[in-house]
Design an enzyme around this catalytic site. Structure first.
Site, short mmCIF file in Angstrom:
data_model
loop_
_atom_site.label_atom_id
_atom_site.label_comp_id
_atom_site.label_asym_id
_atom_site.label_seq_id
_atom_site.Cartn_x
_atom_site.Cartn_y
_atom_site.Cartn_z
N ASP A 287 -2.81 -4.94 -0.17
CA ASP A 287 -2.40 -6.24 0.36
C ASP A 287 -3.06 -6.59 1.68
O ASP A 287 -3.48 -7.74 1.90
CB ASP A 287 -0.87 -6.34 0.45
CG ASP A 287 -0.22 -5.24 1.28
OD1 ASP A 287 -0.93 -4.37 1.84
OD2 ASP A 287 1.03 -5.25 1.37
N MET B 2 0.83 -1.20 0.00
CA MET B 2 0.00 0.00 0.00
C MET B 2 0.87 1.27 0.00
O MET B 2 2.04 1.23 0.36
CB MET B 2 -0.91 -0.01 1.23
CG MET B 2 -1.83 -1.21 1.29
SD MET B 2 -2.61 -1.45 2.91
CE MET B 2 -3.75 -0.05 2.95
N HIS B 3 0.27 2.37 -0.44
CA HIS B 3 0.82 3.73 -0.31
C HIS B 3 1.95 4.09 -1.28
O HIS B 3 2.11 5.26 -1.63
CB HIS B 3 1.36 4.00 1.11
CG HIS B 3 0.48 3.56 2.22
ND1 HIS B 3 -0.81 4.02 2.39
CD2 HIS B 3 0.70 2.69 3.25
CE1 HIS B 3 -1.33 3.47 3.48
NE2 HIS B 3 -0.44 2.65 4.01
#
Length: 298
Positions: A241, A81-82
């Site tokens: 995820d 993520m991110h």
């Protein structure tokens, strides 16, 4: 669908993993291609998106070669993520991706909080505080520190969505990853025009948002030749995820929770509505299940 399998592809921090799963949910084959993490300065963490693609194609070929003649009905994708992928107008990567564990954007987090109107306003708009790991702070960092690169910026993608782009040519994402960027109205299920305007960023840099189980692209002829997948194979939205991991072990409803320990450690609990911690100690993101959210500590 008889005799078909599903392909799962995950872009992790330490490797790209591919699995084949039967329609009954049984694991048919798996493969992992390792990745290298670059730390050009203390507190920085970067990876080359091209390395994700190379690792992804290798992992896909490995599982397909393990089961010759297997027909893949559809592809699902998940990923870290991110982390930010910066693309130019031709779809080329501008610079290495800044990862979720990169800590260089402390000044940009303060800039975001000030521009938007304080932490309480951020909570109202995007359900989360400005933290260095999130995607948005990385964009003004690029503008502040690498202006020539920022001038080329046309699209910001998440890691799994970059693999979708390479597989299908489609620039798209879905709510679970979008809600973890700090640019998405987690409660309203839309990109936050308020945050983008406050940061003087064009909404055109953001991809279209579709459903996690919705077909958001199909494998191109070029990608088929590289991976061994059939041209036209559908690729669904997929998810972040942590959200996909929770769904994978059945944690999709209020009252359930999952603890996960990998490159990071998380505790995740689904909610039926977007509940936000008044103290912003926990994250609030969209789940991969439609009309569902979750709170997570990391």
């Amino acid at each position: 669908m008889a005799g078909s399998v599903f392909l799962g592809l995950d872009v992790g921090t330490s490797g790209v993993k591919a699995i084949l799963v039967s329609t009954a949910g049984d694991l048919v084959a798996s493969a992992t291609t390792p990745l290298v993490l670059a730390t050009p300065r203390p507190g920085w963490a970067e990876q080359d998106p091209e390395a994700w693609w190379a690792a992804g194609t290798a992992a896909i070929r490995a599982v397909l070669e393990a089961r010759p003649g297997t027909a893949v009905a559809a592809v699902g994708i998940s990923g870290q993520m991110h982390s930010s992928v910066f693309l130019d107008g031709a779809g080329e990567v501008i610079r290495p991706a800044l990862l979720w564990c990169d800590g260089r954007t402390t000044a940009e987090c303060a800039e975001i909080t000030a521009r938007v109107g304080g932490e309480a306003r951020l909570r109202d708009l995007v359900s989360n505080p400005a933290l260095e790991g999130f995607t948005l702070p990385k964009v003004p960092w690029l503008r502040n520190h690498e202006p020539e690169a920022f001038a080329r910026l046309a699209t910001v993608l998440l890691p799994k969505d970059y693999l979708r782009f390479r597989l299908t040519g489609a620039l798209a994402t879905e709510p679970s990853d979008a809600s973890a960027t700090l640019m998405y109205d987690t409660a309203g299920l839309r990109w936050s025009t308020e945050v983008m305007e406050a940061m003087e960023l064009s909404a055109a840099i953001l991809p279209e948002v579709g459903g996690s189980a919705e077909v958001l692209g199909r494998v191109t002829r070029e990608a088929a030749a590289l991976t061994g997948l059939r041209e036209g194979t559908p690729v669904v939205g997929g998810g972040a995820d942590n959200a996909c991991g929770a769904a994978g072990v059945g944690v999709v409803a209020p009252g359930e929770a999952v603890a996960s320990w990998g490159t990071s450690g998380t505790v995740l609990a689904p909610t039926a509505e977007p509940r936000v911690d008044p103290g912003l100690r926990a994250h609030t993101f969209c789940h991969v299940v439609p009309g569902s959210w979750y709170q997570m500590s990391v």
